[in-house]
Design an enzyme around this catalytic site. Structure first.
Site, mmCIF file in Angstrom:
data_model
loop_
_atom_site.group_PDB
_atom_site.id
_atom_site.type_symbol
_atom_site.label_atom_id
_atom_site.label_comp_id
_atom_site.label_asym_id
_atom_site.label_seq_id
_atom_site.Cartn_x
_atom_site.Cartn_y
_atom_site.Cartn_z
ATOM 1 N N SER A 139 -24.363 3.914 -16.538
ATOM 2 C CA SER A 139 -24.925 3.007 -17.535
ATOM 3 C C SER A 139 -23.808 2.247 -18.220
ATOM 4 C CB SER A 139 -25.721 3.803 -18.567
ATOM 5 O OG SER A 139 -26.090 2.993 -19.672
ATOM 6 N N TYR A 152 -27.036 10.772 -25.221
ATOM 7 C CA TYR A 152 -27.111 10.073 -23.939
ATOM 8 C C TYR A 152 -25.820 9.304 -23.669
ATOM 9 C CZ TYR A 152 -28.737 6.753 -20.391
ATOM 10 O OH TYR A 152 -28.862 5.998 -19.247
ATOM 11 N N LYS A 156 -23.152 9.846 -20.538
ATOM 12 C CA LYS A 156 -22.769 8.794 -19.600
ATOM 13 C C LYS A 156 -21.263 8.540 -19.625
ATOM 14 C CE LYS A 156 -26.710 7.800 -17.707
ATOM 15 N NZ LYS A 156 -26.957 8.073 -16.279
#
Length: 333
Positions: A139, A152, A156
């Site tokens: 991402s 999150y 990542k």
């Protein structure tokens, strides 16, 4: 096209589900790994309708032993694994101080360690054969963190560091096993319907956002062309990565000002929304959420930047040809 055996984690919905359809359309056999049995069975039907074989393996990617057992089963029932795609994740939409320690740990175990577990299982088979490809679905948030998704974003970022170490080791050993990563922008997936949220309003992907098929096309291409270390999808990804490198302080100020509101619609958060952090929202009694989320009307189905990234050679050749034509005309004048 040669038929391959492809393993996809997070295959019951979102980007993983779109990838399953895309690989099946190419003619590959697909092993579908996820927790949600309803979504997995729907994905199996889609793969088989495309004329490919499908294998459903319900599991939690945070369980390393279960992932290893799944790899054993895939090779027994479908054949040697050619491509492994890590796409499974969970998230929490909340300010960091509103996320409980066990919730933060759970996001890390699935979204980061799930990739580690999948990669380890793939390498145990690929390294002795000296062939195979691992695709990490990364991402832009692995380069640039934003508010309301601390766990999150951290996961990542961890995947990026893990991937860089892995690629260096493979290169040092002269291995022909390839590992590449696809950096995604905001994508219209069910995560905004089933992710744990403590926001006052409905969570949404940060505009501009894209349909999961845009991501799937990039993943399929990366699996076929894995020598490049990364593929960037969407202009927002390009701006995030390059902006973080050149002007991180400016991005700090920008996301602080815009990042909270841009991740929420004007509608209140539904009080009865499903939560998939601990249990799948598409379990035996759940519904099939599919690949798309709530934002079809505002999501782009194509990315000119992603196309250009996949066809850099063609574009370079076209520019050189155009430059040559201009030079020839200038000489005539």
């Amino acid at each position: 096209m040669s038929r391959r055996v492809v393993v996809i984690t997070g295959a019951s919905g979102g980007v993983g589900r779109a990838c399953a359809r895309a690989f099946a359309a190419r003619g590959d056999d697909v092993a579908l790994l996820a927790r949600g049995t309803t979504g997995l069975e729907a994905a199996r039907r889609e793969v088989e309708e495309a004329g490919s074989r499908a294998l459903v393996v319900p599991l939690d990617v945070a369980d390393a032993e279960a992932v290893e057992a799944a790899a054993v089963r895939v090779e027994r029932e479908l054949g040697e694994i050619d491509v492994w795609v890590n796409a499974a994740f969970v998230s929490v939409f909340a300010r960091f101080t509103d996320v409980r320690p066990d919730e933060y740990q759970r996001v890390t175990e699935v979204t980061y360690l799930g990739f580690v577990n999948g990669t380890r299982a793939a390498l145990r088979r690929m390294l002795p054969r000296d062939r195979g490809t691992i695709v990490q679905v990364g991402s832009a948030l692995g380069y640039r963190g934003i508010p309301l998704q601390a766990a999150y974003c951290a996961a990542k970022h961890a995947i990026k560091g893990f991937q860089e170490s892995l690629r260096a080791e493979l290169r040092h050993d002269g291995s022909r096993v390839r590992a590449t990563m696809v950096l995604l922008p905001a994508v219209n997936t069910p995560q905004f319907s089933w992710g744990l949220s403590r926001l006052p309003r409905q969570a949404q992907p940060v505009p501009p956002h894209y349909q999961p098929e845009v991501a799937a096309r990039a993943v399929v291409y990366a699996a076929a062309h894995p020598r490049r270390r990364e593929y960037w999808v969407g202009r927002s990804t390009v701006l995030s990565v390059l902006g973080e490198r050149a002007l991180p302080g400016l991005l700090d100020a920008y996301v602080a000002r815009t990042g909270v509101d841009s991740q929420q619609t004007a509608d209140p958060r539904p009080p009865d929304a499903p939560v998939n952090l601990w249990e799948p929202a598409d379990g035996p009694d759940g519904r099939d959420f599919g690949a798309h989320g709530l934002f079809d009307a505002s999501s782009a189905g194509h990315s000119a930047q992603a196309w250009a990234s996949r066809h850099r050679g063609l574009l370079a050749g076209g520019l050189l040809a155009a430059a040559g034509a201009v030079a020839m005309r200038a000489r005539r004048w």
